[in-house]
Design a protein around this motif. Structure first.
Motif, mmCIF file in Angstrom:
data_model
loop_
_atom_site.group_PDB
_atom_site.id
_atom_site.type_symbol
_atom_site.label_atom_id
_atom_site.label_comp_id
_atom_site.label_asym_id
_atom_site.label_seq_id
_atom_site.Cartn_x
_atom_site.Cartn_y
_atom_site.Cartn_z
ATOM 1 N N CYS A 2 -0.708 16.471 -1.286
ATOM 2 C CA CYS A 2 -1.387 15.458 -1.838
ATOM 3 C C CYS A 2 -2.259 15.887 -2.703
ATOM 4 C CB CYS A 2 -2.210 15.144 -0.633
ATOM 5 S SG CYS A 2 -3.241 13.633 -0.769
ATOM 6 N N SER A 47 -5.034 0.852 -5.004
ATOM 7 C CA SER A 47 -5.938 0.758 -4.217
ATOM 8 C C SER A 47 -7.215 1.262 -4.605
ATOM 9 C CB SER A 47 -5.803 0.991 -2.796
ATOM 10 O OG SER A 47 -4.867 0.538 -2.146
ATOM 11 N N LYS A 48 -7.044 2.265 -5.624
ATOM 12 C CA LYS A 48 -8.326 3.154 -6.046
ATOM 13 C C LYS A 48 -8.705 2.622 -7.489
ATOM 14 C CE LYS A 48 -7.470 5.034 -2.109
ATOM 15 N NZ LYS A 48 -8.119 4.939 -0.917
ATOM 16 N N ARG A 70 -3.394 -4.639 -1.081
ATOM 17 C CA ARG A 70 -2.406 -3.670 -0.328
ATOM 18 C C ARG A 70 -1.058 -3.476 -1.273
ATOM 19 N NH1 ARG A 70 -3.875 -0.654 0.882
ATOM 20 N NH2 ARG A 70 -2.596 -0.142 2.668
ATOM 21 N N LEU A 71 -0.953 -2.775 -2.393
ATOM 22 C CA LEU A 71 0.175 -2.425 -3.179
ATOM 23 C C LEU A 71 0.005 -1.023 -3.468
ATOM 24 C CD1 LEU A 71 2.586 -3.537 -4.657
ATOM 25 C CD2 LEU A 71 0.973 -4.335 -6.349
ATOM 26 N N THR A 122 -1.076 4.281 -5.790
ATOM 27 C CA THR A 122 -1.627 3.227 -5.105
ATOM 28 C C THR A 122 -2.491 2.356 -6.208
ATOM 29 O OG1 THR A 122 -2.891 2.044 -3.552
ATOM 30 C CG2 THR A 122 -3.483 4.376 -4.479
ATOM 31 N N ASP A 150 1.756 12.873 -2.957
ATOM 32 C CA ASP A 150 1.093 11.711 -2.881
ATOM 33 C C ASP A 150 -0.227 11.718 -3.879
ATOM 34 O OD1 ASP A 150 -0.885 9.955 -2.013
ATOM 35 O OD2 ASP A 150 -0.583 10.169 -0.050
ATOM 36 N N TYR A 207 -4.317 14.735 3.798
ATOM 37 C CA TYR A 207 -4.377 13.122 4.247
ATOM 38 C C TYR A 207 -3.767 13.016 5.723
ATOM 39 C CZ TYR A 207 -4.099 8.270 3.691
ATOM 40 O OH TYR A 207 -3.973 6.723 3.950
ATOM 41 N N ASN A 238 -6.662 14.775 -0.599
ATOM 42 C CA ASN A 238 -7.812 14.002 0.317
ATOM 43 C C ASN A 238 -7.757 14.768 1.686
ATOM 44 O OD1 ASN A 238 -9.287 12.191 1.527
ATOM 45 N ND2 ASN A 238 -7.900 10.337 1.656
ATOM 46 N N LEU A 282 4.734 5.717 2.257
ATOM 47 C CA LEU A 282 4.872 6.913 3.190
ATOM 48 C C LEU A 282 5.679 6.581 4.670
ATOM 49 C CD1 LEU A 282 1.040 8.185 2.635
ATOM 50 C CD2 LEU A 282 3.035 9.066 1.533
ATOM 51 N N ALA A 291 -2.443 9.262 -4.768
ATOM 52 C CA ALA A 291 -3.292 8.117 -4.703
ATOM 53 C C ALA A 291 -4.180 8.417 -5.684
ATOM 54 C CB ALA A 291 -3.841 8.045 -3.253
ATOM 55 N N TYR A 292 -4.820 9.722 -5.855
ATOM 56 C CA TYR A 292 -5.805 9.726 -6.789
ATOM 57 C C TYR A 292 -5.433 10.431 -8.040
ATOM 58 C CZ TYR A 292 -7.916 8.755 -2.159
ATOM 59 O OH TYR A 292 -8.407 8.352 -1.011
ATOM 60 N N GLY A 297 1.072 -1.090 0.063
ATOM 61 C CA GLY A 297 0.006 -0.007 -0.038
ATOM 62 C C GLY A 297 0.901 1.218 -0.107
ATOM 63 N N SER A 298 0.302 2.400 -0.515
ATOM 64 C CA SER A 298 1.152 3.701 -0.477
ATOM 65 C C SER A 298 1.361 4.088 0.953
ATOM 66 C CB SER A 298 0.448 4.551 -1.356
ATOM 67 O OG SER A 298 -0.721 5.051 -1.056
ATOM 68 N N ASN A 299 0.526 3.518 1.703
ATOM 69 C CA ASN A 299 0.878 3.998 3.209
ATOM 70 C C ASN A 299 2.118 3.419 3.622
ATOM 71 O OD1 ASN A 299 -1.465 5.552 3.849
ATOM 72 N ND2 ASN A 299 -2.491 3.725 4.623
HETATM 73 N N1 PMP Z 1 -2.561 8.505 0.224
HETATM 74 C C1 PMP Z 1 -4.027 9.023 0.032
HETATM 75 C C2 PMP Z 1 -4.171 10.467 -0.269
HETATM 76 C C3 PMP Z 1 -5.043 8.126 0.594
HETATM 77 O O1 PMP Z 1 -6.321 8.690 0.355
HETATM 78 C C4 PMP Z 1 -4.773 6.875 0.760
HETATM 79 C C5 PMP Z 1 -6.117 5.833 0.905
HETATM 80 N N2 PMP Z 1 -6.917 6.470 1.852
HETATM 81 C C6 PMP Z 1 -3.308 6.371 0.686
HETATM 82 C C7 PMP Z 1 -2.490 7.286 0.482
HETATM 83 C C8 PMP Z 1 -3.315 4.686 1.200
HETATM 84 O O2 PMP Z 1 -3.669 4.188 0.150
HETATM 85 P P1 PMP Z 1 -3.070 2.510 0.121
HETATM 86 O O3 PMP Z 1 -2.264 2.489 1.537
HETATM 87 O O4 PMP Z 1 -4.155 1.593 0.082
HETATM 88 O O5 PMP Z 1 -2.225 2.487 -1.114
#
Ligand code: PMP
Length: 353
Positions: free
Chosen positions: A155, A212-213, A221-222, A210, A184, A110, A159, A89, A186-187, A84-86
């Motif tokens: 970001c 995830s979206k 979780r990648l 990510t 970041d 975020y 978010n 980070l 993610a979107y 996950g991108s978390n």
């Molecule tokens: N960055 C932002 C701005 C996000 O909103 C999210 C998910 N809520 C993430 C990172 C983390 O995403 P993930 O760990 O699922 O890749």
């Protein structure tokens, strides 16, 4: 023997969790509303049989990174992958943060940027966005020059506000930044422009993304980062050995065969986002423009908290951001399937009537 108390500084912070409630319509965590393509699942199922489960996976996730590098037109050495991108980070904070170092964030943004920084013992300096949630570049420059953070987080799209930064803003922050600028994204696929175009080995900038979206793979979780080779080398030093399992590596690599399907989904979500915004335009709420897969809004005459609760009672879960700093009374809804969005709009109209 007794169980020791956890680190004292942890007591100051709550975990970051969005409630996982079993309801019909879940529009609270910005996931993709549709599952990944069936062909992707079939390809993954076929590859599962090839995995040597008794062996550790490729520690460098070489094939996955190579595929991502090709997708973005960079070198494999400029791509770092994590759970996950978390975790990307977190790895950045582990490598470049820690005691005596700091990060800069611009609120509201975020929450995990500052949360992870705190968990890694890194000081957090918070700048504030303008009332319309745009960045105040003078305030950004001042904070960076006063505090010299090793990491500055942006970001984009942001978010939970939905706004994307334009190229001139990112370039301006980059020229002010005292350390590494982390964008970041993610979107990122929902926005018109990506900071990926600024990445090279000599620029202190990384872009995180990510699966995830838009890739409909939140369960896998990648996430990954594209940045200078030196940063990737530094991050490899802080992650645990074999942190990326073989199934995940295959899942991500195979997903990249379905770029067309991913882009179709992005198109659907963008059209639905505009439809929801148009629907909300007829209701007593204030909305903010979004370049993402969610919309921030504030009921004009009702308490955000109450609206959130009443939607939940109607089987619709959205994100209650009403008590977050700078977001008093605001709520965030993720764009879902057309049916889910209809259910949301109908219920919202009822609650606000
Ligand atoms: N960055 C932002 C701005 C996000 O909103 C999210 C998910 N809520 C993430 C990172 C983390 O995403 P993930 O760990 O699922 O890749």
């Amino acid at each position: 023997m007794a169980i020791p108390l956890p680190r004292e500084d942890l007591g100051l912070r709550e975990g970051y969790h969005s409630p996982q409630v079993d309801v019909a319509v879940r529009l609270n965590t910005n996931e993709a509303p549709l599952p990944p393509p069936d062909e992707w699942l079939a390809a993954l199922a076929a590859e599962l049989g090839e995995i040597a489960f008794n062996r550790y996976p490729d520690r460098h996730a070489t094939e996955l990174r190579r595929a991502l590098a090709q997708f973005h037109g960079v070198r494999t050495e400029q791509v770092f992958c994590a759970n996950g991108s978390n975790e990307v980070l977190q790895s950045l904070c582990l490598a470049y943060g820690g005691p005596g170092r700091s990060v800069a964030v611009f609120e509201p943004t975020y929450a995990l940027h500052s949360h992870i920084a705190h968990l890694t013992g890194t000081a957090v300096f918070e700048g504030q966005r303008r009332p319309d949630f745009s960045l105040d570049l003078e305030a950004v420059a001042e904070l960076i020059s006063d505090r010299s953070p090793t990491l500055t987080f942006l970001c984009s799209p942001n978010n939970p506000t939905g706004l994307a930064e334009d190229p001139s803003t990112v370039r301006a922050v980059l020229s002010d930044a005292s350390g590494l600028l982390v964008v970041d994204e993610a979107y990122g696929q929902f926005a018109d422009w990506s900071a990926l175009s600024l990445v090279d080995d000599d620029t202190p900038l990384v872009v995180t993304r990510t699966f995830s979206k838009t890739w409909s793979m939140a369960a896998a979780r990648l996430g990954y980062l594209v940045g200078p080779e030196q940063v990737v080398t530094d991050l490899e030093r802080v992650v645990l050995p074999y942190h990326l399992d073989a199934v995940k590596q295959a899942a991500g690599r195979l997903a990249l065969r379905f770029v067309g399907e991913m882009e179709q989904r992005v198109g659907l979500i963008v059209r639905e986002r505009q439809r929801i915004l148009a629907g909300m335009g007829r209701l007593p709420v204030t909305t903010w423009p979004s370049q993402s897969n969610f919309i921030l809004f504030r009921p004009d005459r009702h308490k955000g908290e109450n609206v959130w609760q009443e939607l939940l009672e109607r089987g619709i879960l959205i994100r209650n951001t009403s008590s977050w700093p700078g977001l008093t009374g605001c709520l965030r809804v993720t764009v879902g399937t057309p049916e889910e969005n209809d259910a949301f709009l109908g219920a919202l109209a009822e609650v606000l009537s």
